[in-house]
Design an enzyme around this catalytic site. Structure first.
Site, PDB file in Angstrom:
ATOM      1  N   SER A  59      54.554  24.826   6.472  1.00  0.00           N
ATOM      2  CA  SER A  59      53.388  25.687   6.708  1.00  0.00           C
ATOM      3  C   SER A  59      53.645  27.096   6.196  1.00  0.00           C
ATOM      4  CB  SER A  59      53.097  25.733   8.218  1.00  0.00           C
ATOM      5  OG  SER A  59      52.165  26.746   8.518  1.00  0.00           O
ATOM      6  N   THR A  77      53.067  29.536   7.682  1.00  0.00           N
ATOM      7  CA  THR A  77      53.434  30.350   8.842  1.00  0.00           C
ATOM      8  C   THR A  77      54.919  30.690   8.838  1.00  0.00           C
ATOM      9  OG1 THR A  77      52.921  30.514  11.209  1.00  0.00           O
ATOM     10  CG2 THR A  77      53.976  28.485  10.470  1.00  0.00           C
ATOM     11  N   TYR A 126      56.206  27.639  16.970  1.00  0.00           N
ATOM     12  CA  TYR A 126      55.698  26.618  16.036  1.00  0.00           C
ATOM     13  C   TYR A 126      56.252  26.888  14.635  1.00  0.00           C
ATOM     14  CZ  TYR A 126      52.733  24.529  12.539  1.00  0.00           C
ATOM     15  OH  TYR A 126      52.305  23.856  11.424  1.00  0.00           O
ATOM     16  N   LYS A 151      59.023  24.713  12.096  1.00  0.00           N
ATOM     17  CA  LYS A 151      58.822  24.327  10.695  1.00  0.00           C
ATOM     18  C   LYS A 151      59.994  24.807   9.840  1.00  0.00           C
ATOM     19  CE  LYS A 151      54.905  22.099  10.766  1.00  0.00           C
ATOM     20  NZ  LYS A 151      54.788  20.693  10.306  1.00  0.00           N
ATOM     21  N   VAL A 181      34.686  36.216  16.597  1.00  0.00           N
ATOM     22  CA  VAL A 181      35.462  36.712  15.446  1.00  0.00           C
ATOM     23  C   VAL A 181      36.609  37.553  16.003  1.00  0.00           C
ATOM     24  CG1 VAL A 181      35.403  38.166  13.380  1.00  0.00           C
ATOM     25  CG2 VAL A 181      33.445  36.680  13.936  1.00  0.00           C
TER      26      VAL A 181
HETATM   27  C1  WQD Z   1      41.837  31.650  10.528  1.00  0.00           C
HETATM   28  C2  WQD Z   1      41.177  33.013  10.661  1.00  0.00           C
HETATM   29  C3  WQD Z   1      41.574  34.050  12.780  1.00  0.00           C
HETATM   30  C4  WQD Z   1      39.355  31.052  15.109  1.00  0.00           C
HETATM   31  C5  WQD Z   1      46.715  28.391  11.743  1.00  0.00           C
HETATM   32  C6  WQD Z   1      48.169  28.191  12.002  1.00  0.00           C
HETATM   33  C7  WQD Z   1      48.833  27.745  10.724  1.00  0.00           C
HETATM   34  C8  WQD Z   1      48.141  26.513  10.187  1.00  0.00           C
HETATM   35  C9  WQD Z   1      46.660  26.771   9.989  1.00  0.00           C
HETATM   36  C10 WQD Z   1      49.440  24.629  10.927  1.00  0.00           C
HETATM   37  C11 WQD Z   1      42.063  34.036  11.338  1.00  0.00           C
HETATM   38  C12 WQD Z   1      40.097  33.727  12.605  1.00  0.00           C
HETATM   39  C13 WQD Z   1      39.962  31.757  14.085  1.00  0.00           C
HETATM   40  C14 WQD Z   1      38.272  31.624  15.802  1.00  0.00           C
HETATM   41  C15 WQD Z   1      38.431  33.576  14.402  1.00  0.00           C
HETATM   42  N1  WQD Z   1      48.356  25.435  11.055  1.00  0.00           N
HETATM   43  N2  WQD Z   1      39.499  32.982  13.736  1.00  0.00           N
HETATM   44  N3  WQD Z   1      37.840  32.875  15.424  1.00  0.00           N
HETATM   45  O1  WQD Z   1      45.636  31.220  12.321  1.00  0.00           O
HETATM   46  O2  WQD Z   1      45.303  31.323   9.797  1.00  0.00           O
HETATM   47  O3  WQD Z   1      46.541  29.420  10.799  1.00  0.00           O
HETATM   48  O4  WQD Z   1      46.143  27.194  11.257  1.00  0.00           O
HETATM   49  O5  WQD Z   1      50.240  24.608  10.040  1.00  0.00           O
HETATM   50  O6  WQD Z   1      50.168  27.475  11.022  1.00  0.00           O
HETATM   51  O7  WQD Z   1      48.712  29.452  12.352  1.00  0.00           O
HETATM   52  O8  WQD Z   1      44.083  29.590  11.128  1.00  0.00           O
HETATM   53  O9  WQD Z   1      41.805  28.833  11.560  1.00  0.00           O
HETATM   54  O10 WQD Z   1      43.195  29.673  13.515  1.00  0.00           O
HETATM   55  O11 WQD Z   1      42.339  31.295  11.816  1.00  0.00           O
HETATM   56  O12 WQD Z   1      38.026  34.699  14.074  1.00  0.00           O
HETATM   57  O13 WQD Z   1      37.673  31.034  16.759  1.00  0.00           O
HETATM   58  O14 WQD Z   1      40.022  32.874  11.480  1.00  0.00           O
HETATM   59  O15 WQD Z   1      41.745  35.331  13.392  1.00  0.00           O
HETATM   60  O16 WQD Z   1      41.819  35.290  10.745  1.00  0.00           O
HETATM   61  P1  WQD Z   1      45.393  30.512  11.034  1.00  0.00           P
HETATM   62  P2  WQD Z   1      42.826  29.781  12.080  1.00  0.00           P
END
Ligand code: WQD
Length: 346
Positions: free
Chosen positions: A132, A134, A157, A161, A225
């Site tokens: 990932s 991450t 998490y 990884k 958001v």
């Molecule tokens: C994306 C953007 C949030 C939800 C995660 C894991 C990563 C990978 C992918 C496993 C960010 C914003 C989100 C919401 C929002 N998973 N958001 N309201 O955090 O980039 O990555 O998923 O491998 O390891 O960390 O993805 O979809 O949670 O967030 O505003 O209800 O959307 O702040 O900017 P993220 P996400």
């Protein structure tokens, strides 16, 4: 690995969102697949849909196995001859990993240790591992991550990884003839174009796209958001979203690369272009034909401004580039969501 091999490809976590779409791509390209999955959501339906979509005459073998139980995993390797493993089984919610670190280390790290042990025992020397983005250290200027960018995890998490990448690399160095490819995914989203397969969250989704699509069908009231003060073009978080079927194709490209015997390799898998949360709201609103309601809320802890992929190495070495647009991603997600308001219906 070529599809003509008479042996099987083992896909761990093969009934999950990424796993099921990867299994579909593998069987479509002629690979013989066995799925090992702990079936925590008790749902075999994705495999039935795959069998239908790929016009398979036989069922895809499904072994209900938890990787933390080495003896049952060993039975799978006794039953089938594997040429390679695509290792996708893991728990993956960043926030949850902070609250329950031991669950994450046991599932992700112990499970991988067991898998590697059994692979060594049975002489299976090829693995594609789902890692990932991450694992990268946040870049204050939001520069796209390259495979040699600085590593630095901010969650248990992410650390699982990174530990698993290092463990696999050490096994490749210690064993003869092993080949391992780490695929560092950015943000997988969307659904298969048929509308019959997609993401199937068991509870309220953590991730943006499944949450937003549930708002769009009225299952959730509005999108929150998380943060509008990030250092991005509109203040909301910027991410590199990749269509789930592009990601599935990347796994097959990596599997083919394993047979070139290059030992241990790492590839970023993303589009190279990024969208902010507000831009994703506009794209999803256009796909579903209605304005998605949202409120502007404080930041989620641990979120960083920009996560963007530099996809150069995957293009040059794997010959992999994304081929599906943001519009296709949103349209495919919407088709899945409207046709399956309760996911696979369990
Ligand atoms: C994306 C953007 C949030 C939800 C995660 C894991 C990563 C990978 C992918 C496993 C960010 C914003 C989100 C919401 C929002 N998973 N958001 N309201 O955090 O980039 O990555 O998923 O491998 O390891 O960390 O993805 O979809 O949670 O967030 O505003 O209800 O959307 O702040 O900017 P993220 P996400």
């Amino acid at each position: 690995m070529s599809a003509s091999d008479s042996s099987y490809v083992l896909v761990t976590g093969g009934t999950g969102f990424i796993g099921s779409h990867t299994v579909l791509e593998l069987v479509t390209q002629g690979y013989n697949v066995v799925v090992a999955d702990n079936m925590y959501n008790g749902c075999e339906e994705p495999l039935r849909r795959i069998e239908k979509l790929a016009n398979l005459k036989d069922r895809i073998p499904l072994c209900k196995v938890d990787l933390t139980d080495k003896s049952s995993l060993r039975e799978v390797f006794r039953q089938y001859s594997f040429s390679s493993v695509v290792h996708l089984a893991a728990v993956k919610a960043v926030g949850e990993s902070v609250r329950k670190p031991l669950v994450y280390y046991r599932n992700n790290v112990t499970g991988t240790l067991n898998l590697l042990d059994v692979m060594v025992e049975f002489g299976v020397k090829n693995i594609v591992f789902s890692s990932s983005a991450t694992v990268y250290k946040a870049d204050p200027e939001g520069k796209p991550f390259r495979e040699d960018s600085e590593l630095g995890c901010t969650s248990p998490y992410g650390r699982t990884k990174l530990f698993m990448e290092s463990i696999i690399q050490d096994v490749v160095n210690a064993e003869q003839g092993w080949n391992a490819i780490m695929l560092r995914f950015f943000n997988p989203a969307g659904a298969h174009e048929s509308g019959t397969m997609g993401e199937n969250p068991m509870q309220i989704p953590n991730n943006l796209m499944p949450y937003m699509s549930q708002v769009a069908i009225g299952k959730l009231e509005k999108l929150h958001v998380f943060g509008t003060d990030f250092n991005t073009r509109d203040g909301t978080g910027l991410r590199d979203y990749i269509h789930i079927m592009d990601l599935a194709e990347a796994h097959v490209a990596a599997l083919k690369r394993l047979s070139a015997n290059h030992g241990y390799e790492v590839f970023n898998i993303g589009s190279g272009s990024g969208q902010t949360v507000l831009e994703m709201i506009d794209a999803m609103s256009a796909a579903c034909g209605k304005k998605i309601p949202y409120s502007e809320d404080p930041r989620r802890s641990g979120d960083i401004d920009t996560i963007l992929c530099d996809p150069t190495k995957a293009a040059e070495v794997l010959g992999f580039k994304v081929s599906r647009s943001l519009e296709q991603m949103c349209a495919d997600l919407w088709r899945w969501q409207t046709a399956n308001p309760s996911g696979y219906g369990q």
